[in-house]
Design a protein around this motif. Structure first.
Motif, short mmCIF file in Angstrom:
data_model
loop_
_atom_site.label_atom_id
_atom_site.label_comp_id
_atom_site.label_asym_id
_atom_site.label_seq_id
_atom_site.Cartn_x
_atom_site.Cartn_y
_atom_site.Cartn_z
N LEU A 92 0.98 -1.23 0.14
CA LEU A 92 -0.11 -0.02 0.04
C LEU A 92 0.79 1.15 0.14
N GLY A 93 2.00 1.19 0.83
CA GLY A 93 2.83 2.46 0.70
C GLY A 93 3.63 2.62 -0.53
N MET A 94 4.04 1.33 -1.30
CA MET A 94 4.50 1.26 -2.42
C MET A 94 3.63 1.95 -3.36
N THR A 95 2.37 1.61 -3.30
CA THR A 95 1.37 2.12 -4.17
C THR A 95 1.40 3.69 -4.25
N PHE A 96 1.23 4.45 -2.98
CA PHE A 96 1.17 5.84 -2.79
C PHE A 96 2.55 6.28 -3.37
N GLY A 97 3.63 5.59 -2.83
CA GLY A 97 4.89 6.11 -3.27
C GLY A 97 5.02 6.29 -4.91
N ALA A 98 4.26 5.37 -5.52
CA ALA A 98 4.29 5.70 -7.23
C ALA A 98 3.59 6.58 -7.45
N THR A 99 2.56 6.66 -6.78
CA THR A 99 1.51 7.74 -7.17
C THR A 99 2.06 9.16 -7.32
N VAL A 100 3.13 9.46 -6.34
CA VAL A 100 3.64 10.80 -6.22
C VAL A 100 5.03 10.65 -6.58
N SER A 101 5.57 9.74 -7.27
CA SER A 101 7.05 9.77 -7.67
C SER A 101 7.40 10.30 -8.97
N GLY A 102 6.35 10.41 -9.61
CA GLY A 102 6.29 11.09 -11.22
C GLY A 102 7.07 9.88 -11.93
N LYS A 103 6.93 8.87 -11.98
CA LYS A 103 7.52 7.80 -12.51
C LYS A 103 6.45 6.70 -13.31
N ILE A 104 5.28 7.34 -13.21
CA ILE A 104 4.26 6.57 -13.90
C ILE A 104 4.35 6.78 -15.40
N ASN A 105 4.36 5.87 -16.36
CA ASN A 105 4.58 6.27 -17.73
C ASN A 105 3.07 6.03 -18.38
N ILE A 106 2.18 7.06 -18.82
CA ILE A 106 1.11 6.89 -19.32
C ILE A 106 1.20 7.22 -20.68
#
Length: 345
Positions: A131-145
């Motif tokens: 769950l924490g990793m998921t939140f980290g991913a949402t704010v990390s700026g690393k999601i490639n849409i």
């Protein structure tokens, strides 16, 4: 009505972190305890969370429904690009629930209970970690849409955003926060002879939470994570974190003296302050991808749907919240009216 929906979303998130967090943390406390302590903690955990553990997960259901119905574009990004950690979270919740039931209500006591015990302990850590990793991913700026999957690999699109140092540290921070909440909760629930054990665990967990929080901010700052750089430059967020830091001293003292009401109140206030600082520092941009920051307001559905959703949440809250309060009060999970002194607590 849009802000009514956002209010319910925020409250549900806060209650899930507090209640389910302490729920998960109880298993983590059991996981890291000695062999003798494991048996004692197991009995205490069952007595404390046994009657209410299922109710704690109602909040994540509400969160999912609000995002799915009210903010479908925001929801789609999460479930598509972060489907792996979210699937692991779901698997962890399922395994934890199954193992909790079988290790306490199984008609036959045999060697399989060793498996149930370890399933419960490990899944209690794995679930908040992802769950924490998921939140980290949402704010990390690393999601490639992207709509063109030929330019990026599977790892780049579905793994890199959450399997990185920053997200791992956020996952460890949330898991340690859960352990801390559970230790504080168990101080007021343990027998007098065992109370010092949980006081010591709460003190250790408090140090771990502070350390992990420092590492998260340091890692984000060093790696130029937009969320963290914006966080440390936001006076609102810095003020809330400073207030949280000020509360550490009375919190530490209340834990040392086993003040069950005061320690729970201060611990809860710290979680509220940290969550408000994290979400408020970049509101309404709560999703940061490799290309842009996505405002949750821009992903809202039509006004007619938001109005129906808001009215439904108001009616549902009026029905559910009093019942949940009565449930927690009946099983003495609410200690506000109890005497808070070192002799009785």
């Amino acid at each position: 009505m849009l802000y009514v929906v956002l209010f319910f979303l925020m409250v549900s998130l806060l209650l899930y972190v507090l209640l389910a967090g302490a729920d998960f943390g109880a298993g983590i406390i059991e996981l890291v305890s000695s062999k003798k302590s494991k048996s004692i903690t197991k009995k205490t955990v069952y007595r404390v969370i046994g009657p209410v553990w299922e109710a704690n997960h109602i909040w994540i259901i509400i969160i999912v429904v609000i995002l799915w119905v009210g903010f479908p574009e925001f929801y789609n990004v999460l479930v598509i690009y972060l489907h792996i950690p979210l699937t692991l979270v779901l698997l962890g919740i399922t395994l934890r629930g199954v193992s909790f039931v079988f290790r306490h209500y199984d008609a036959f006591k045999d060697r399989t209970h060793v498996l149930y015990d370890w399933m419960f302990r490990v899944s209690s850590f794995v679930t908040p970690f992802f769950l924490g990793m998921t939140f980290g991913a949402t704010v990390s700026g690393k999601i490639n849409i992207t709509n063109d999957y030929s330019d990026l690999s599977f790892f780049d699109i579905f793994v890199a955003s959450w399997l990185n140092g920053f997200s791992v540290l956020v996952g460890l921070f949330f898991a340690s926060l859960c352990a801390f909440l559970a230790a504080v909760l168990l101080i007021g629930e343990a027998e007098a002879a065992e109370r010092k054990r949980y006081v010591r665990k709460a003190q250790i967990a408090n140090v771990v939470v502070i350390t992990m929080g420092f590492l998260v901010l340091s890692s984000g700052f060093i790696n130029d994570i937009t969320f963290v750089t914006g966080f440390v430059n936001n006076p609102y967020a810095v003020g809330l974190v400073a207030l949280s830091a000020i509360l550490i001293l009375p919190l530490t003292r209340s834990i040392k003296n086993a003040k069950k009401v005061k320690s729970r109140t201060l611990a809860g206030m710290q979680v509220v302050l940290i969550l408000l600082a994290a979400l408020g520092s970049h509101y309404p941009n709560l999703l940061m991808t490799s290309g842009s920051e996505i405002s949750i307001l821009d992903t809202a559905t039509t006004d007619s749907v938001i109005n129906v959703l808001g009215i439904s949440l108001i009616i549902g809250g009026a029905i559910i919240l009093p019942g949940l309060f009565h449930l927690f009060k009946s099983f003495k999970m609410i200690k506000v009216l109890d005497k808070d002194n070192s002799e009785e607590s």
